[in-house]
Design an enzyme around this catalytic site. Structure first.
Site, short mmCIF file in Angstrom:
data_model
loop_
_atom_site.label_atom_id
_atom_site.label_comp_id
_atom_site.label_asym_id
_atom_site.label_seq_id
_atom_site.Cartn_x
_atom_site.Cartn_y
_atom_site.Cartn_z
N GLU A 48 0.87 -1.18 0.00
CA GLU A 48 0.00 0.00 0.00
C GLU A 48 0.90 1.22 0.00
O GLU A 48 1.66 1.42 0.95
CB GLU A 48 -0.79 0.06 1.31
CG GLU A 48 -2.08 -0.67 1.32
CD GLU A 48 -2.76 -0.50 2.68
OE1 GLU A 48 -2.59 0.53 3.34
OE2 GLU A 48 -3.44 -1.45 3.07
N ASP A 59 -5.41 9.25 10.65
CA ASP A 59 -4.08 8.81 11.05
C ASP A 59 -3.65 9.33 12.40
O ASP A 59 -3.90 10.48 12.76
CB ASP A 59 -3.05 9.24 9.99
CG ASP A 59 -3.18 8.39 8.74
OD1 ASP A 59 -3.09 7.16 8.86
OD2 ASP A 59 -3.40 8.95 7.66
#
Ligand SMILES: Cc1ncc(COP(=O)(O)O)c(C=O)c1O
Lengths: 265, 419
Positions: A48, A59
């Site tokens: 990824e 995040d």
């Protein structure tokens, strides 16, 4: 190249796949390519490639720090295609994980075309659900790209059904209610989520958020088709700072531990 | 004569307009919901709870009672004769939101959301804040409703607005300085969302403006539309007709949409939103999102965004912390695109001049945010001439801005020299 090739291979080995994440442009573009190549060599089945974004709401501090470093170092969206190209050249499928605005700004159709042109396998979209925007599915289909949407412990069965029906390649199951970041214990929310998701689809289901060790990977591999690891890789590089060679060695050791884990599960 | 304090119609039952969102929260091309799947269930739950609440007479009665007895609404519509003479154009009416409890329109929104939080059985609220006004309002509502409260505030802003940090703490809230990104309002929103993903089962996110993912733009509008509903009645009562123009400042857009909604379907009423022009739009140091931004996705909605070629959010600049935001509520994007409302930039300097002018002519010190509306509306008043009426939302008072004003005007220096 769809990610399904890698999942089929893992399945034929009777094990889960290992999916490794790193943002492009971190520590710089060439550095991220070297790191991703090391992860491939040490046993990642799918890569990824993160696209650094100024407002990464999903995040935690580790990936935020890496994205900020990439942006301060002058990362441009086009750099993600060069990174994907390098990974694809190893024969390992590369998907891009990105917040939606950079794609919309680049042009959805143009992004799909350039991603496919670079040999990319598809897109993971953490802030785009299948019902948010109709443009991505048609562009992805036109360019034969995977569409990987997320399911979460809070998703209703109806939403899981709607989401998996829109996915191609695999389904990303977020193991915790929270942001990215390594955690010391695996979440008890992951297994029931995977079971609910598998009841709705034959697609491979990967589990991400919080995995950092081979033992955690083994635990998850017992019930999921893929183990997705991100912050632990980023942390390893952050901890080594300017010692690039040391960082790559540590990344290899971590990847091997995780690759061993998915084979024990 | 209509007595608004006893009028049975709730502020929440305003009629639908031709500019409302569809079921999915789309205002034409803008709005929608671009959010992590983990939060979709909570947003769906909130949407249902809000729709049910506004259809429940008991909820509405409580909402109206708190707005009246605690927040001090309806706020007055003040016929600013001195200011009108001084500007020399249209008759100027000021909607005195500055006299509300906690000093701004923001209290209307938080009381609505906090009441809904109680109804949903959640025990904790989080909020983001720039200037600290929404943080103070949230901390106030949390104290009133006995809710735990955490406020995220950019580290740069906690330093700029230290007094408001103290107010929030005194009210019992926890203030978390946010160091990530540019350490301002947009990063405080990011951090609040990160908290919310992990706490959503017991926590409500009191969003501070009419932006963000569906249902926030519509819900916040409904909680603030009392401003316009009251102003419309008050203006009719005072002047016998509707105003020729209404004006408000636009940060995220809550005070503006709260005023505009009552006039959207009166085509004869011109609608003006004034955006923070900072040092001047041409300098690049501004926050004039509609005027100078491009369509994009930020904080869960498609809207106008200040962004670079790659879609990375660009830092905004404004002397007014409450307007210093690189996005804008999606309904404003829609009103701009359809031409129903006009949005113009107003610079820091023009706003500060208007602030001083109002202080000297009327003895009212406005918030710097509201001073943007004044400065822009003065031009409109001159354009429309003496037969017209211009209604301006004075969204807040200037107490919080005295440090900025002291520096800008070098206040107190002469006194110091005499000592
Ligand atoms: C007095 C005042 N007016 C206006 C604003 C801007 O917000 P909005 O555009 O949501 O009304 C603020 C924000 O802090 C404020 O304090």
């Amino acid at each position: 190249m769809s990610t399904s090739v890698a999942f089929e291979k893992a399945r034929s080995d009777d094990r889960a796949a290992l999916v490794g994440y790193l943002p492009a442009g971190f520590p710089d573009v060439d550095g991220s390519i070297a790191a991703l190549e090391a992860m491939v060599a040490a046993g990642c089945d799918v890569i990824e490639v993160g696209l650094p974004y100024s407002d990464p709401v999903m995040d935690g501090p580790t990936i935020q720090a890496a994205a900020q470093q990439a942006l301060e170092g002058g990362f441009r969206v086009r750099d993600v295609f060069r990174t994907v190209e390098a990974v694809a050249a190893t024969g390992t499928p590369a998907v891009v994980m990105t917040y939606w605005n950079p794609v919309e700004r680049y042009g959805v159709e143009r992004f799909a075309r350039d991603l496919a042109g670079a040999g990319g396998a598809g897109l993971i979209t953490p802030d785009l659900t299948p019902d948010s925007d109709p443009h991505w599915p048609s562009a992805a289909d036109a360019h034969d790209l995977d569409k990987v949407y997320l399911v979460a412990p809070s998703s209703t069965d109806e939403r899981i059904a709607m989401t998996v029906a829109a996915c191609r390649g695999f389904v990303y199951a977020t193991a915790v209610m929270g942001v990215t970041g390594a955690r010391t214990t695996t979440s008890e929310l992951a297994e029931p989520l995977v079971a609910r998701t598998k009841a709705a689809t034959g697609l491979p289901v990967g589990v991400g958020l919080g995995v950092s060790t081979g033992d955690q990977a083994a635990e998850i591999a017992a019930y999921a088709d893929a183990v997705i690891v991100g912050s632990a890789f980023v942390r390893t590089l952050l901890d080594h700072g300017d010692d690039r060679a040391g960082g790559l060695r540590a990344l290899t050791v971590l990847t091997e531990d995780l690759a061993d884990g998915v084979r024990r599960g | 004569m209509t007595d608004l304090t006893t009028a049975p119609a709730s502020a929440l039952t305003g009629a639908p307009t031709s500019y409302d969102a569809d079921e999915q929260g789309w205002f034409g091309d803008f709005g929608g919901r671009f959010m992590p799947e983990a939060l979709v269930a909570a947003l769906d739950e909130l949407t249902v709870a809000w729709r049910e609440a506004v259809a429940d007479p008991a909820f509405m009665a409580e909402f109206d009672a708190i707005q009246r007895d605690y927040a001090g609404t309806p706020s007055r519509l003040y016929d600013a004769e001195r200011l009108t003479r001084r500007i020399g154009g249209a008759r100027i009416l000021l909607k005195r939101e500055d006299l509300n409890h906690t000093g701004a329109h923001k209290i209307r929104n938080v009381l609505g959301q906090a009441l809904l939080t109680k109804r949903m059985g959640k025990s904790r609220v989080i909020a983001e804040t720039g200037a600290g006004q929404h943080g103070v309002a949230s901390a106030t509502a949390a104290a009133y409703f006995e809710l735990d409260c955490t406020v995220y505030m950019g580290a740069v802003d906690t330093r700029r607005q230290a007094l408001n940090v103290a107010r929030m703490e005194l009210l019992g809230a926890k203030v978390v300085p946010v160091e990530s990104g540019s350490a301002t309002l947009k990063d405080a929103i990011n951090e609040a969302m990160r908290d919310w993903v992990a706490s959503v089962d017991h926590t409500a996110y009191l969003f501070g403006t009419a932006a963000g993912p569906h249902p926030f733009p519509s819900m916040v509008r409904d909680f603030t539309r009392g401003i316009g509903d009251e102003a419309r009645e008050q203006c009719l009562e005072l002047t016998g007709r509707l105003p020729d123009a209404v004006a408000a400042c636009v940060g995220g857009g809550s005070n503006a949409i709260g005023l505009f909604t009552a006039f959207l379907d009166d085509p004869e009423v011109r609608i003006y939103g004034f955006e923070p022009g900072g040092d001047g739009v041409e300098t690049g140091r501004h926050a004039a999102t509609i005027h100078a931004g491009d369509s994009g996705v930020l904080h869960g909605a498609r809207t106008f965004v200040l962004q670079d070629e790659d879609g990375q959010t660009v830092e905004s600049h404004s002397i007014s912390a409450g307007l210093d935001y690189p996005g804008v509520g999606p309904q404003h994007a829609h009103l701009a695109k359809t031409g129903r409302a006009e949005y113009r930039p107003v610079t820091d300097a023009q706003s500060m001049d208007a602030l001083a002018l109002l202080a000297r002519t009327e003895g009212i010190i406005p918030a710097i945010e509201s001073a943007h509306a004044l400065a822009g509306a003065f031009d409109v008043a001159r354009e429309l001439g003496p037969d017209a009426t211009v209604l301006i939302n004075l969204s807040g008072r200037g107490d919080k801005d005295m440090e900025t004003a002291r520096e800008w005007f070098a206040l107190g220096e002469k006194t110091q020299e005499q000592v």
